[in-house]
Design an enzyme around this catalytic site. Structure first.
Site, mmCIF file in Angstrom:
data_model
loop_
_atom_site.group_PDB
_atom_site.id
_atom_site.type_symbol
_atom_site.label_atom_id
_atom_site.label_comp_id
_atom_site.label_asym_id
_atom_site.label_seq_id
_atom_site.Cartn_x
_atom_site.Cartn_y
_atom_site.Cartn_z
ATOM 1 N N LYS A 43 0.829 -1.209 0.000
ATOM 2 C CA LYS A 43 0.000 0.000 0.000
ATOM 3 C C LYS A 43 0.861 1.256 0.000
ATOM 4 O O LYS A 43 0.548 2.236 -0.662
ATOM 5 C CB LYS A 43 -0.943 0.013 1.206
ATOM 6 C CG LYS A 43 -2.132 -0.916 1.042
ATOM 7 C CD LYS A 43 -3.149 -0.698 2.144
ATOM 8 C CE LYS A 43 -4.278 -1.720 2.033
ATOM 9 N NZ LYS A 43 -5.155 -1.710 3.214
ATOM 10 N N LYS A 86 -4.315 -10.906 -7.037
ATOM 11 C CA LYS A 86 -5.573 -11.176 -6.326
ATOM 12 C C LYS A 86 -6.650 -10.177 -6.740
ATOM 13 O O LYS A 86 -6.343 -9.023 -7.082
ATOM 14 C CB LYS A 86 -5.351 -11.172 -4.818
ATOM 15 C CG LYS A 86 -5.280 -9.797 -4.214
ATOM 16 C CD LYS A 86 -5.417 -9.786 -2.696
ATOM 17 C CE LYS A 86 -5.360 -8.334 -2.245
ATOM 18 N NZ LYS A 86 -5.163 -8.105 -0.851
ATOM 19 N N LYS A 102 -10.127 -4.449 -4.423
ATOM 20 C CA LYS A 102 -10.842 -3.199 -4.651
ATOM 21 C C LYS A 102 -9.928 -2.134 -5.226
ATOM 22 O O LYS A 102 -10.354 -1.253 -5.942
ATOM 23 C CB LYS A 102 -11.403 -2.652 -3.329
ATOM 24 C CG LYS A 102 -12.322 -3.607 -2.608
ATOM 25 C CD LYS A 102 -12.772 -3.043 -1.264
ATOM 26 C CE LYS A 102 -12.239 -3.871 -0.114
ATOM 27 N NZ LYS A 102 -13.027 -3.850 1.096
HETATM 28 P P1 TYM Z 1 -10.597 -6.434 3.566
HETATM 29 O O1 TYM Z 1 -11.663 -5.463 3.898
HETATM 30 O O2 TYM Z 1 -9.574 -6.024 2.564
HETATM 31 O O3 TYM Z 1 -11.227 -7.785 3.019
HETATM 32 C C1 TYM Z 1 -12.242 -8.479 3.713
HETATM 33 C C2 TYM Z 1 -12.002 -9.980 3.632
HETATM 34 O O4 TYM Z 1 -11.956 -10.419 2.250
HETATM 35 C C3 TYM Z 1 -10.800 -11.215 2.045
HETATM 36 N N1 TYM Z 1 -10.353 -11.041 0.641
HETATM 37 C C4 TYM Z 1 -10.137 -12.059 -0.214
HETATM 38 N N2 TYM Z 1 -10.243 -13.390 -0.082
HETATM 39 C C5 TYM Z 1 -9.959 -14.157 -1.173
HETATM 40 N N3 TYM Z 1 -9.593 -13.639 -2.366
HETATM 41 C C6 TYM Z 1 -9.469 -12.306 -2.557
HETATM 42 N N4 TYM Z 1 -9.113 -11.818 -3.732
HETATM 43 C C7 TYM Z 1 -9.747 -11.453 -1.445
HETATM 44 N N5 TYM Z 1 -9.725 -10.094 -1.274
HETATM 45 C C8 TYM Z 1 -10.098 -9.871 0.009
HETATM 46 C C9 TYM Z 1 -9.784 -10.679 3.045
HETATM 47 O O5 TYM Z 1 -8.780 -11.631 3.304
HETATM 48 C C10 TYM Z 1 -10.659 -10.380 4.242
HETATM 49 O O6 TYM Z 1 -10.829 -11.543 5.027
HETATM 50 N N6 TYM Z 1 -7.470 -6.054 7.484
HETATM 51 C C11 TYM Z 1 -8.726 -6.619 7.015
HETATM 52 C C12 TYM Z 1 -9.926 -6.143 7.814
HETATM 53 C C13 TYM Z 1 -9.835 -6.385 9.282
HETATM 54 C C14 TYM Z 1 -9.930 -7.632 9.950
HETATM 55 C C15 TYM Z 1 -9.828 -7.344 11.330
HETATM 56 C C16 TYM Z 1 -10.107 -8.938 9.512
HETATM 57 C C17 TYM Z 1 -9.653 -5.438 10.236
HETATM 58 N N7 TYM Z 1 -9.666 -6.005 11.473
HETATM 59 C C18 TYM Z 1 -9.870 -8.360 12.290
HETATM 60 C C19 TYM Z 1 -10.146 -9.947 10.471
HETATM 61 C C20 TYM Z 1 -10.045 -9.658 11.846
HETATM 62 C C21 TYM Z 1 -8.947 -6.181 5.577
HETATM 63 O O7 TYM Z 1 -8.435 -5.203 5.129
HETATM 64 O O8 TYM Z 1 -9.873 -6.942 4.887
#
Ligand code: TYM
Length: 330
Positions: A112, A195, A198
């Site tokens: 990022k 991957k 967004k």
């Molecule tokens: P975020 O908001 O980017 O994504 C949410 C969830 O989607 C999964 N994900 C994917 N899984 C498979 N293939 C993909 N291409 C793909 N893109 C996204 C992510 O792995 C995620 O599970 N840091 C986290 C948010 C967060 C969080 C937490 C998660 C904040 N606090 C505590 C678990 C526990 C994030 O940015 O996810």
């Protein structure tokens, strides 16, 4: 019952298929067997530049999508992170336990940060994983359903929990990552080596876009040389990605699909998968609209979720403050 915590950022107008297949589908399935806490992580969303009006809208949109996908507020605690101030408070304590070096090694931070010029990389982007650890540890979660891209953050969370426990006495449950096998990483349809994400929206299937548009994106997905429909992520990443998506949306195994498409071409596979996605997204969008039509009810659900989350979070935070030596205010 063992506890589950997970979160998702409200940083887009729609979740995408990677979010759903990598994480949200598990969130839904784990209800019942686990005591589940699910959070729209708006504090995390401001680690990159945000528009206030848009953030408000996307936070509601996120909650509406979670409900529409099957998160049941009677079985799960669904809430917004900023409604529970203990997240930010525990985050500070954990930041003070996190090494500068170990935070610097987080690949998501490096990626990022590389996409923005140095002046615009905020400190919050750097300390983000400590806030994520706070989210999880506040609820003493046993399992955390996430996609593959969060594995390193989960590893850091486990290290922080163990470090705190050994310095200050048993305080936190050490959580395990719960990462699905075949859908841990859904790939971009235009670049099957990256991957689905967004922040790079070329071959991304958004759950709330016009389903016809999704079908079209699938029809024009990059596929591989050769013409056989076989699951071979190494040599055929494009076709394998489509098969993984197809299989998980229909509950037909990859073997069954391979057999069904023997002798057929990529075009047939893509056309059929397009229809599967339309059938999935159309009723979902109807439900999302229903929840958005009643924002007062939506806010009530979130308020109720935050109240319950706070009861649990305060208990953990009180123990933590006491363990580190803060004087009790009462
Ligand atoms: P975020 O908001 O980017 O994504 C949410 C969830 O989607 C999964 N994900 C994917 N899984 C498979 N293939 C993909 N291409 C793909 N893109 C996204 C992510 O792995 C995620 O599970 N840091 C986290 C948010 C967060 C969080 C937490 C998660 C904040 N606090 C505590 C678990 C526990 C994030 O940015 O996810």
């Amino acid at each position: 019952r063992p506890r589950v915590f997970s979160g998702i950022q409200p940083t887009a107008d729609s979740f995408h298929l990677g979010n759903y297949l990598g994480a949200l589908r598990e969130w839904v399935a784990m209800q019942g067997e686990y005591e589940t806490f699910y959070c729209v992580v708006d504090l995390h969303a401001i680690t990159v530049a945000q528009d206030p009006e848009l953030l408000r809208k996307r936070t509601r949109l996120s909650a509406a999508q979670l409900l529409a996908l099957g998160i049941d507020p009677d079985r799960s605690t669904l809430f917004v992170q900023s409604h529970v101030p203990e997240h930010a408070q525990l985050s500070w304590v954990l930041e003070c336990q996190t090494g500068f070096g170990e935070a610097s090694r987080m690949t998501q931070f490096k990626d990022k940060a590389a996409r923005q010029d140095a002046e615009h990389v905020g400190v919050g982007l750097f300390t983000y994983p400590a806030l994520m650890a706070a989210d999880i540890l506040l609820y003493q979660a046993d399992a955390v359903p996430v996609g593959e891209d969060q594995r390193q953050h989960l590893e850091l969370t486990r290290n922080l929990a163990q470090r705190f426990n050994s310095r200050f006495g048993e305080t936190f449950t050490v959580p395990a990552a719960h990462i699905p096998k075949s859908t841990a990483k859904i790939y971009d349809l235009q670049d099957p080596n990256a991957k689905m994400s967004k922040s790079v929206p070329s071959g991304v299937i958004e759950l709330l876009e016009d389903p016809k548009r999704s079908a079209k994106k699938i029809r024009s997905a990059v596929t591989d040389t050769g013409r056989e429909i076989v699951y071979d992520p190494e040599n055929k990443p494009g076709v394998s990605n489509l098969l993984a998506i197809y299989s998980s949306l229909t509950d037909r195994t990859v073997d069954e699909l391979q057999a069904a498409y023997e002798g057929k071409g990529y075009g047939d596979l893509k056309k059929d998968l397009g229809e599967v996605v339309v059938e999935f997204a159309t009723p979902l969008q109807e439900k999302v609209r229903g929840y958005l039509d009643d924002p007062a009810e939506l806010d009530k659900v979130l308020r109720r979720g935050a109240e319950h989350a706070r009861e649990v979070a305060t208990r953990t935070l009180r123990t933590v403050f006491d363990r580190v030596g803060f004087l009790s205010p009462a």
